[in-house]
Design a protein around this motif. Structure first.
Motif, PDB file in Angstrom:
ATOM      1  N   LEU A 159       0.822  -1.216   0.000  1.00  8.05           N
ATOM      2  CA  LEU A 159       0.000   0.000   0.000  1.00  8.05           C
ATOM      3  C   LEU A 159       0.849   1.256   0.000  1.00  8.05           C
ATOM      4  N   ASN A 160       0.233   2.296  -0.517  1.00  7.18           N
ATOM      5  CA  ASN A 160       0.715   3.663  -0.383  1.00  7.18           C
ATOM      6  C   ASN A 160      -0.452   4.449   0.205  1.00  7.18           C
ATOM      7  N   PRO A 161      -0.272   5.062   1.384  1.00  9.91           N
ATOM      8  CA  PRO A 161      -1.384   5.767   2.012  1.00  9.91           C
ATOM      9  C   PRO A 161      -1.768   7.053   1.304  1.00  9.91           C
ATOM     10  N   GLY A 162      -0.966   7.457   0.303  1.00 19.71           N
ATOM     11  CA  GLY A 162      -1.172   8.753  -0.327  1.00 19.71           C
ATOM     12  C   GLY A 162      -0.490   9.839   0.490  1.00 19.71           C
ATOM     13  N   SER A 163      -0.626  11.054   0.068  1.00 18.31           N
ATOM     14  CA  SER A 163       0.047  12.173   0.727  1.00 18.31           C
ATOM     15  C   SER A 163      -0.902  12.935   1.642  1.00 18.31           C
ATOM     16  N   VAL A 164      -0.431  13.176   2.854  1.00 17.15           N
ATOM     17  CA  VAL A 164      -1.175  14.045   3.763  1.00 17.15           C
ATOM     18  C   VAL A 164      -1.173  15.471   3.234  1.00 17.15           C
ATOM     19  N   GLY A 165       0.015  15.967   2.893  1.00 18.20           N
ATOM     20  CA  GLY A 165       0.164  17.393   2.666  1.00 18.20           C
ATOM     21  C   GLY A 165       0.215  17.878   1.248  1.00 18.20           C
ATOM     22  N   GLN A 166       0.294  16.943   0.257  1.00 18.35           N
ATOM     23  CA  GLN A 166       0.332  17.366  -1.143  1.00 18.35           C
ATOM     24  C   GLN A 166      -0.101  16.208  -2.044  1.00 18.35           C
ATOM     25  N   PRO A 167      -1.385  15.837  -2.013  1.00 18.68           N
ATOM     26  CA  PRO A 167      -1.862  14.744  -2.868  1.00 18.68           C
ATOM     27  C   PRO A 167      -1.623  15.045  -4.349  1.00 18.68           C
ATOM     28  N   ARG A 168      -1.340  13.977  -5.107  1.00 16.65           N
ATOM     29  CA  ARG A 168      -1.131  14.135  -6.552  1.00 16.65           C
ATOM     30  C   ARG A 168      -1.935  13.112  -7.342  1.00 16.65           C
ATOM     31  N   ASP A 169      -3.045  12.700  -6.805  1.00 15.52           N
ATOM     32  CA  ASP A 169      -3.875  11.718  -7.506  1.00 15.52           C
ATOM     33  C   ASP A 169      -5.210  12.303  -7.940  1.00 15.52           C
ATOM     34  N   GLY A 170      -5.281  13.636  -7.994  1.00 16.14           N
ATOM     35  CA  GLY A 170      -6.491  14.293  -8.461  1.00 16.14           C
ATOM     36  C   GLY A 170      -7.543  14.532  -7.401  1.00 16.14           C
ATOM     37  N   ASP A 171      -7.283  14.098  -6.172  1.00 14.04           N
ATOM     38  CA  ASP A 171      -8.200  14.311  -5.053  1.00 14.04           C
ATOM     39  C   ASP A 171      -7.487  15.227  -4.064  1.00 14.04           C
ATOM     40  N   PRO A 172      -7.970  16.458  -3.874  1.00 13.90           N
ATOM     41  CA  PRO A 172      -7.248  17.404  -3.029  1.00 13.90           C
ATOM     42  C   PRO A 172      -7.325  17.107  -1.530  1.00 13.90           C
TER      43      PRO A 172
END
Length: 219
Positions: A159-172
């Motif tokens: 898994l990758n939890p995604g970014s807390v402070g700067q998402p880059r998957d199109g979901d802010p």
């Protein structure tokens, strides 16, 4: 055992606070690196993890702050590193310096890296996830891409939890994950936070405008 998983906080205190407020009671919390960089609250984010003794690995921005190196053509990244070096005291820098590239937590059941098990700077996007990434751990956690993804295999969870402070998957929205080591399941989580307040703080800190405005689109 329920574990909260965060990564790529990037000195965004407002997003981190939203994630911690949203997170249900957990038995442990881990971070896959890049606590600092880009945004204007590096010290606050380091302190929040230190005060909770959160197992954390060193991300490329954390390392850049420690070593004083930059990111070449990436002006926003360079500016964030320079800002962090001015905002952090010696104890913060030493904490970042002491972060390892790999950690094993919860009796070795969870392995924590920043980019890839073989290379902390390698971007491992969801299309590259496979059970071959797993060693003898049950759960492999990676960060670095800012793209949230979970894959469950017979061999375990990647898994990758995604970014807390700067998402880059199109979901802010700020991203994090939950892992249940008893049931061997994982869940993606997203939470709204005050992006406009971050944009204002970025401007007041003299950081590049795009560091803040990109947060509106999660890119």
């Amino acid at each position: 055992m329920l574990v909260g998983v965060v990564s790529d906080i990037h000195a965004n205190r407002i997003a981190l606070e939203a994630v911690l407020d949203d997170m249900p009671p957990v038995d442990g919390l881990v971070c896959a690196g890049d606590v600092v960089g880009y945004n204007p609250w590096p010290a606050d984010c380091v302190v929040r993890l230190r005060e909770r003794s959160v197992p954390t690995v060193q991300g490329n921005h954390d390392r850049a702050v420690v070593t004083g190196t930059g990111f070449g053509g990436n002006g926003m990244a360079d500016a964030g590193v320079k800002y962090a070096r001015g905002a952090l005291d010696d104890s913060h820098i030493e904490w970042l310096r002491g972060l390892p590239e790999t950690r094993r937590c919860f009796d070795g059941r969870l392995k924590l890296v920043h980019g890839h098990p073989d290379d902390p700077d390698r971007y491992t996007y969801p299309g590259l996830f496979s059970p071959e990434l797993l060693g003898d751990e049950d759960v492999l956690v990676m960060g670095h891409t800012h793209v949230q993804a979970i894959e469950q295999y017979d061999e375990g969870i990647v898994l990758n939890p995604g970014s807390v402070g700067q998402p880059r998957d199109g979901d802010p929205r700020a991203a994090y994950a939950l892992v249940d080591l008893d049931s061997m399941t994982a869940e993606r989580r997203r939470v709204e936070y005050d992006i406009e307040a971050v944009i204002e703080a970025v401007e007041e800190a003299g950081l590049p405008e795009g560091t803040g405005t990109r947060l509106r689109k999660g890119r």
